[in-house]
Scaffold this active site. Structure first.
Site, short mmCIF file in Angstrom:
data_model
loop_
_atom_site.label_atom_id
_atom_site.label_comp_id
_atom_site.label_asym_id
_atom_site.label_seq_id
_atom_site.Cartn_x
_atom_site.Cartn_y
_atom_site.Cartn_z
N GLY A 240 0.85 -1.17 0.00
CA GLY A 240 0.00 0.00 0.00
C GLY A 240 0.88 1.22 0.00
CB SER A 241 2.08 3.83 -0.54
OG SER A 241 2.95 2.79 -0.92
CG ASN A 242 -0.42 6.53 4.05
OD1 ASN A 242 -1.58 6.28 3.80
ND2 ASN A 242 0.21 5.97 5.08
CG ASN A 512 -2.57 2.44 -0.94
OD1 ASN A 512 -2.18 2.28 0.21
ND2 ASN A 512 -1.73 2.64 -1.94
#
Length: 805
Positions: A240-242, A512
């Site tokens: 995922g990620s921010n 995401n």
């Protein structure tokens, strides 16, 4: 003149540190037999190591830069690299056995045999060689090819001149020299992770039905739609990620800011590795590279910083084939018969006879019989499914990354994406020194328009496309073929003008979910369903992130320090929404007891107070975080999403809805009792500090870890392994990885703070195996040494000149 200047600077760097440390002792001779001999072209580079083992690689051109990068990666990650190269050569079964599991780094293959069958098929079909032969921009540029050639040579030179100390592969016969083709195939594997790589088991297991085989049942369209939605859900546990970019209108000095927080595996071949790459006068970039990559994947230079988040676009589609009743290996297109192409692949197996299998290919791609265990696609006497993956024709990611590395602003970042179209499954978020911001979902997607899906979807596709974005088109109709946009780099994909893009917003954020709420005040709409949804419920992490960054932008006066605080705020949005209601409902339970899932009455009175006093964070020192975590996991596992909240989702208020926990829902009291009983059975106090029971072990010592799981909505995402007998959460599988907080202050040097959560080296004997992990535990950062004066000033400076023998 420029070439002479570059050489002078490279020479000056070497002379600057006359006390050069020489390479280590020669490695044991490795086994031979590669199809291409390692390069002996006299490549070399200067590597200057600063604190935490971060290499600053200086070379005079791209081949030499690749050499230094390959050498330095091997120094830190030789076993993970060698394992990945073994994977893309299709030789895992030969060394580890056919039935053993892969680490899933380079595909979703469930066994070594499936992985080998797929990658041997790629190699024997010449797929990557054809892509390398394509002229740029369809194929890689000369600079990218030189980087790959140099990387292979640098990796090989390290193997030749050093001894492996990592016990994971020390003395292993499968650690061997590689070729530039091996490096390219590894890049191909990363490109198709979301397409063919997701379907390896289904591709390699596909068999035509025999005459005596009973007809398979028709797939349940609604069940497959649910499975597809879950399979392609944003922000899954694996990756995922921010990321957020702030414009100059929100910052203290008018320059931009960027905070990148990618969530990637902590182990295996999809780790990041940190470096700075410099070709004087041509390139100067720092950041994190995915292992085996010769370019910086996420990073910054003197002018611009960027990060990526896993996008919601679905990078594949299916074509449902109508088969000839007389021959299930022949399909019909506009009434004309087309025979499938057979690819016969043989894999050598440890302690067994070689295994030969046939893969079946069509004009659309390979026949596939599943997209994971939950998405069966049976090949019957009348129907089969073919997988279209446009990234199987995409070897351009390295050129996209080079464009970013050389950019002087967000406009150049966007130009690189438009020119190369090389990113397969991520969004891009960027900020620059002039105060500009960028969000764009510029990824390689099959050109599935809503109009095409409406006109050409099969009954299965009519269920899966609206629900998940997975299109299933009628492969028997020529008018259902994918069209080409005029500005697209390759046929069958969307052109740059169709990509959801937001420029110069006060903030641009993604966690995401789809592009819709990159900025809540400037929602993006009008894109096709295959890119993602509009007006649908956001994840808990997106909701918390938008609340946080919108408030930050509203306050203004932001600095890099504010980005650092956001990374480690460890706020739990789910806790803010539910903990108080849960504590009140707990206190109201008759007799202070609740019945667990085994039917046992559990005294939960202590839990009521712990939840009420909890500070709503997952900081390592937080008391009550572990109890809420275990309760929330049990609750969301057993209570349907539609019964969890009293106030439902509203597209008019997407950040604040749904809300108000429904404590009357069946399963609430049971989840609370299960969590309390689970912790007590493990001997863990309900009010224990999180870090006492959420930790990793490095060098025999516990390192507390803050952060929390996906469903809690925490920015600092951590997916730990629950081992109550071992003391709680005793390892991390995935989560925050290469973190960077970058800004500018008007000088020539960016203001950058970085953190590689799992540290540079996988080798437990390395001094850089856990040093940054300890920083992560203490919420401390590495001050980036980007400019020359800062590198020279490092008290840990160590300089190595590496070269081919």
């Amino acid at each position: 003149m420029r070439t002479r200047l570059r050489r002078l600077v490279v020479t000056a760097v070497a002379l600057l540190t006359a006390a050069t440390t020489l390479p280590g002792a020669a490695a044991d001779e490795q086994s031979a037999g590669r199809p291409e001999r390692p390069s002996h072209g006299g490549l070399s580079a200067v590597i200057r190591y600063t604190e935490y083992g971060i290499p600053h690689i200086v070379a005079e051109d791209y081949a030499n830069l690749g050499f230094g990068t390959g050498w330095a990666q091997a120094e830190d990650q030789v076993c993970a690299l060698a394992d990945g190269f073994l994977t893309v050569r299709g030789e895992r079964s030969r060394h580890f056995g056919a039935d053993a599991a892969t680490d899933l780094s380079l595909s979703s293959a469930g066994t070594n045999l499936a992985s080998d069958l797929y990658f041997q098929g790629v190699r024997r079909s010449g797929t990557v060689e054809r892509l390398l032969a394509e002229p740029a921009p369809r194929g890689p540029s000369r600079d990218s090819e030189e980087l790959m050639r140099g990387f292979a040579a640098g990796y090989n030179a390290w193997l030749e001149q050093n001894r492996i100390t990592d016990p994971a592969c020390r003395g292993a016969s499968w650690v061997r020299p590689v070729t530039s083709l091996d490096v390219a195939v590894r890049g191909f594997a990363l490109a198709v992770l979301g397409g063919q790589g997701r379907a390896v088991d289904g591709i390699t297991a596909a068999r035509p039905p025999s005459g005596g085989t009973a007809a398979a049942p028709t797939p349940d369209a609604e069940a497959l739609a649910r499975a597809a939605r879950e399979l392609f859900a944003a922000g899954d546990a694996d990756m995922g990620s921010n990321a957020v970019a702030f414009s100059g209108r929100t910052t203290a000095n008018g320059h931009g800011l960027l905070l990148g927080n990618p969530h990637y595996p902590w182990h295996g071949g999809r780790r990041f590795w940190q470096s700075q790459q410099t070709i004087p006068g041509r390139l100067d970039v720092a950041g994190g590279s995915l292992l085996g990559s010769a370019t910086v994947s996420i990073g910054h230079n003197a002018h611009v910083a960027w990060s990526h988040t896993v996008a919601t676009g679905v990078p594949l589609n299916l074509h449902q084939l109508t088969l000839d009743p007389a021959d299930p290996t022949v399909y019909l297109v506009d009434g004309r018969r087309e025979r499938m192409t057979q690819r016969s692949v043989t894999v050598r197996v440890k302690d067994g006879a070689p295994v030969t299998r046939t893969q079946w290919w069509t004009r659309y791609g390979p026949v596939v019989t599943s997209l994971g265990a939950s998405l069966p696609l049976p090949w019957t006497g009348t129907t089969a499914y073919a997988l279209n993956d446009p990234n199987a024709a995409n070897l351009r990611a390295s050129d996209t990354a080079l464009g970013f590395s050389r950019a002087r602003g967000t406009g150049d970042v966007l130009d690189s994406l438009r020119r190369t179209q090389g990113l397969p499954w991520v969004n891009t978020i960027a900020a620059d020194s002039r105060g500009h911001t960028l969000f764009t979902q510029s990824q390689v997607l099959p050109r599935i328009t809503d109009e095409l899906a409406g006109r050409c979807s099969t009954p299965l596709g009519k269920a899966t496309y609206p629900s998940s974005g997975v299109a299933v088109l009628d492969g028997s109709r020529g008018d259902c073929a994918l069209d080409r946009d005029r500005d697209a780099v390759q046929p069958g994909i969307f052109g740059p003008d169709r990509m959801p893009t937001l420029e110069d917003a006060p903030y641009a954020e993604n966690s995401n979910d789809s592009a819709w709420l990159a900025n809540a005040d400037r929602p993006l709409t009008g894109y096709e369903r295959v890119f993602g949804t509009v007006g649908t419920q956001r994840s808990m992490r997106t909701r918390g992130a938008v609340e946080d960054v919108a408030a930050m932008a509203g306050r203004g006066g932001l600095t890099v320090r504010d980005l650092q605080r956001q990374q480690f705020a460890d706020r739990v949005p789910a806790g803010d929404l539910a903990a108080a209601d849960a504590a009140r409902a707990c206190a109201a339970l008759p007799g202070g007891t609740a019945t667990d899932s085994a039917g046992t009455a559990v005294d939960v009175r202590e839990a009521c107070g712990v939840l009420a006093r909890w500070d709503r964070t997952v900081d390592a020192g937080s008391r009550g975080a572990l109890l809420f975590d275990r309760f929330w996991r049990a609750l969301t596992r057993t209570v349907p999403a539609g019964r969890l909240w009293k106030v439902p989702f509203s597209p008019d208020d997407p950040v604040r809805t749904p809300n108000t926990l429904d404590t009357s829902a069946p399963g609430f009291a049971t989840a609370l009792a299960d969590a309390v009983g689970e912790l007590r059975a493990a001997g863990i106090p309900l009010g224990a500090r999180l870090g006492e029971h959420q930790f990793v072990v490095r060098g025999g010592k516990r390192i507390p870890v803050g952060g929390g799981t996906e469903s809690l909505g925490v920015w600092n995402k951590i997916e730990p392994v629950w081992d109550p007998a071992g003391g709680g959460y005793t390892e991390v599988t995935t989560g925050s990885s290469y973190i960077q907080a970058v800004g500018w202050d008007g000088s020539r040097c960016p203001v950058a703070r970085t953190l590689l959560t799992y540290s540079q080296s996988a080798d437990p004997t390395s001094p850089h195996h856990a040093d940054q992990t300890r920083l992560f535990s203490g919420e401390r950062w590495v001050t980036s040494r980007f400019c020359e004066r800062d590198i020279r000033a490092s008290p840990a400076l160590r300089v190595v000149r590496v070269r081919e023998r």
